[in-house]
Design a protein around this motif. Sequence first.
Motif, PDB file in Angstrom:
ATOM      1  N   ALA A  91      19.888 -72.785  19.172  1.00  0.00           N
ATOM      2  CA  ALA A  91      19.520 -72.875  17.756  1.00  0.00           C
ATOM      3  C   ALA A  91      20.651 -73.501  16.944  1.00  0.00           C
ATOM      4  O   ALA A  91      20.404 -74.326  16.047  1.00  0.00           O
ATOM      5  CB  ALA A  91      19.196 -71.484  17.221  1.00  0.00           C
ATOM      6  N   ARG A  92      21.881 -73.141  17.254  1.00  0.00           N
ATOM      7  CA  ARG A  92      23.019 -73.723  16.537  1.00  0.00           C
ATOM      8  C   ARG A  92      23.196 -75.194  16.905  1.00  0.00           C
ATOM      9  O   ARG A  92      23.574 -76.018  16.058  1.00  0.00           O
ATOM     10  CB  ARG A  92      24.282 -72.925  16.846  1.00  0.00           C
ATOM     11  N   THR A  93      22.939 -75.532  18.151  1.00  0.00           N
ATOM     12  CA  THR A  93      23.078 -76.921  18.593  1.00  0.00           C
ATOM     13  C   THR A  93      22.037 -77.827  17.956  1.00  0.00           C
ATOM     14  O   THR A  93      22.340 -78.941  17.510  1.00  0.00           O
ATOM     15  CB  THR A  93      22.963 -76.999  20.131  1.00  0.00           C
ATOM     16  N   HIS A  94      20.788 -77.356  17.893  1.00  0.00           N
ATOM     17  CA  HIS A  94      19.694 -78.171  17.370  1.00  0.00           C
ATOM     18  C   HIS A  94      19.481 -78.008  15.865  1.00  0.00           C
ATOM     19  O   HIS A  94      18.778 -78.815  15.257  1.00  0.00           O
ATOM     20  CB  HIS A  94      18.387 -77.799  18.079  1.00  0.00           C
ATOM     21  N   GLY A  95      20.042 -76.932  15.286  1.00  0.00           N
ATOM     22  CA  GLY A  95      19.769 -76.655  13.884  1.00  0.00           C
ATOM     23  C   GLY A  95      18.391 -76.067  13.658  1.00  0.00           C
ATOM     24  O   GLY A  95      17.771 -76.304  12.614  1.00  0.00           O
ATOM     25  N   TRP A  96      17.913 -75.299  14.629  1.00  0.00           N
ATOM     26  CA  TRP A  96      16.585 -74.718  14.563  1.00  0.00           C
ATOM     27  C   TRP A  96      16.639 -73.239  14.197  1.00  0.00           C
ATOM     28  O   TRP A  96      17.690 -72.589  14.297  1.00  0.00           O
ATOM     29  CB  TRP A  96      15.865 -74.864  15.913  1.00  0.00           C
ATOM     30  N   ALA A  97      15.508 -72.701  13.786  1.00  0.00           N
ATOM     31  CA  ALA A  97      15.375 -71.273  13.505  1.00  0.00           C
ATOM     32  C   ALA A  97      14.997 -70.532  14.783  1.00  0.00           C
ATOM     33  O   ALA A  97      14.662 -71.138  15.806  1.00  0.00           O
ATOM     34  CB  ALA A  97      14.311 -71.050  12.428  1.00  0.00           C
ATOM     35  N   ILE A  98      15.061 -69.202  14.714  1.00  0.00           N
ATOM     36  CA  ILE A  98      14.692 -68.354  15.855  1.00  0.00           C
ATOM     37  C   ILE A  98      13.662 -67.327  15.399  1.00  0.00           C
ATOM     38  O   ILE A  98      13.793 -66.724  14.335  1.00  0.00           O
ATOM     39  CB  ILE A  98      15.921 -67.634  16.437  1.00  0.00           C
ATOM     40  N   HIS A  99      12.654 -67.149  16.221  1.00  0.00           N
ATOM     41  CA  HIS A  99      11.707 -66.052  16.018  1.00  0.00           C
ATOM     42  C   HIS A  99      11.716 -65.162  17.250  1.00  0.00           C
ATOM     43  O   HIS A  99      11.389 -65.606  18.361  1.00  0.00           O
ATOM     44  CB  HIS A  99      10.294 -66.568  15.765  1.00  0.00           C
ATOM     45  N   LEU A 100      12.125 -63.894  17.062  1.00  0.00           N
ATOM     46  CA  LEU A 100      12.174 -62.927  18.156  1.00  0.00           C
ATOM     47  C   LEU A 100      10.828 -62.225  18.283  1.00  0.00           C
ATOM     48  O   LEU A 100      10.228 -61.823  17.273  1.00  0.00           O
ATOM     49  CB  LEU A 100      13.259 -61.882  17.892  1.00  0.00           C
ATOM     50  N   VAL A 101      10.372 -62.081  19.522  1.00  0.00           N
ATOM     51  CA  VAL A 101       9.082 -61.435  19.777  1.00  0.00           C
ATOM     52  C   VAL A 101       9.255 -60.351  20.832  1.00  0.00           C
ATOM     53  O   VAL A 101       9.838 -60.593  21.894  1.00  0.00           O
ATOM     54  CB  VAL A 101       8.027 -62.436  20.277  1.00  0.00           C
ATOM     55  N   CYS A 102       8.756 -59.171  20.524  1.00  0.00           N
ATOM     56  CA  CYS A 102       8.656 -58.114  21.529  1.00  0.00           C
ATOM     57  C   CYS A 102       7.177 -57.762  21.646  1.00  0.00           C
ATOM     58  O   CYS A 102       6.566 -57.271  20.686  1.00  0.00           O
ATOM     59  CB  CYS A 102       9.470 -56.883  21.134  1.00  0.00           C
ATOM     60  N   ALA A 103       6.592 -58.052  22.794  1.00  0.00           N
ATOM     61  CA  ALA A 103       5.159 -57.821  23.000  1.00  0.00           C
ATOM     62  C   ALA A 103       4.967 -56.682  23.992  1.00  0.00           C
ATOM     63  O   ALA A 103       5.710 -56.565  24.970  1.00  0.00           O
ATOM     64  CB  ALA A 103       4.480 -59.082  23.509  1.00  0.00           C
ATOM     65  N   TYR A 104       3.987 -55.847  23.727  1.00  0.00           N
ATOM     66  CA  TYR A 104       3.679 -54.768  24.658  1.00  0.00           C
ATOM     67  C   TYR A 104       2.175 -54.650  24.816  1.00  0.00           C
ATOM     68  O   TYR A 104       1.400 -54.953  23.901  1.00  0.00           O
ATOM     69  CB  TYR A 104       4.278 -53.444  24.186  1.00  0.00           C
ATOM     70  N   SER A 105       1.775 -54.233  26.004  1.00  0.00           N
ATOM     71  CA  SER A 105       0.360 -54.031  26.296  1.00  0.00           C
ATOM     72  C   SER A 105       0.117 -52.542  26.410  1.00  0.00           C
ATOM     73  O   SER A 105       0.770 -51.851  27.204  1.00  0.00           O
ATOM     74  CB  SER A 105      -0.015 -54.748  27.592  1.00  0.00           C
ATOM     75  N   LEU A 106      -0.806 -52.028  25.621  1.00  0.00           N
ATOM     76  CA  LEU A 106      -1.062 -50.594  25.562  1.00  0.00           C
ATOM     77  C   LEU A 106      -2.258 -50.243  26.435  1.00  0.00           C
ATOM     78  O   LEU A 106      -3.392 -50.633  26.148  1.00  0.00           O
ATOM     79  CB  LEU A 106      -1.346 -50.181  24.116  1.00  0.00           C
ATOM     80  N   PRO A 107      -2.042 -49.503  27.542  1.00  0.00           N
ATOM     81  CA  PRO A 107      -3.174 -49.110  28.390  1.00  0.00           C
ATOM     82  C   PRO A 107      -4.021 -48.045  27.700  1.00  0.00           C
ATOM     83  O   PRO A 107      -3.597 -47.417  26.728  1.00  0.00           O
ATOM     84  CB  PRO A 107      -2.492 -48.542  29.637  1.00  0.00           C
TER      85      PRO A 107
END
Length: 311
Positions: free
Chosen positions: A28-44
């Motif tokens: 992100a610092r190299t390209h000048g891009w933003a970051i979006h963090l994702v935590c996904a879970y599947s609920l049985p």
Amino acid sequence: MTQQPVILVGVDGSDAGMGAVDWAAAAARTHGWAIHLVCAYSLPSFAASTMDGGFAAIDESRVRSSADEVLDAAEERLGEGLNVTRSVETGDPTTVLADMSRDASLVVIGKRRGGGLADRILGAVSSALPPHAYCPTVVVPYASNARPNIPVRRIVAGMDGSDAARIALGAAINEAIAWKADLTVVSAVPLATGGAALSWGLAPMDPDELLADVQSGLDEIVGAALAEVGEAASGLSVDKHALGGSGAALMTEFSTAVDMVVVGTRGRGGFAGLLLGSTSQSVIQHAQCPVLVVPSKLAERSGLGGPFPWQ
């Protein structure tokens, strides 16, 4: 106004996931891009079966709270100076990330130790996501004693003459320019000689002559790709080699000496991709450095898509 490109980072609280966060922060610092963090879970639908046949319900609020804690740790690890957003998503992580990749410029995920056939059958995200993503995916292997090959100073890209490989070459050139890295482009030439050639009904061919022919074609392809980029590639160091061997084996060997391997994929996922043992899948499983997997469907995209839904 042009929207800032976004790197989508899948996190799950594991050491491998945090390695992906480290790599994504540098990118992100190299390209000048933003970051979006994702935590996904599947609920049985149930957590455990009791002796009388009843089911113990899962407290989703606790699961979501744990996911938020994972995101807190990842966001803290990113450090200052980055445009960071985050979300908790419900669903299979591979499906969630593949769907969100429609609006991203890059997806970064970690790869746990182990891998191999068991992980591929079980649908490990590192194996299942790259063929289905709509943008390039970087798979960062777990590294216990070092940061994951950052900064990127040496890149190797595979070239077999296919459209998928040409698209991947373009991505490799862009990455080399951004990181100020040296680029090596390799064409693997399976050399069938003697009895091996005859068993396939092939006329024996002089290996040196074959390698020279492939080298000539490789020089032409790389030259055209650099010309398309133009002035931005004028200072780029590019080596080109036609080598005997299989593409997967050569890329895996190079991964021990470079900081990034770039391969293309035609997007054959699922059980077909597993059985056919594609080069990209093999490299993902065995590479010792981050692997950038570039889908052929990237050519169908125009720009970065519509507005990012999480912004």
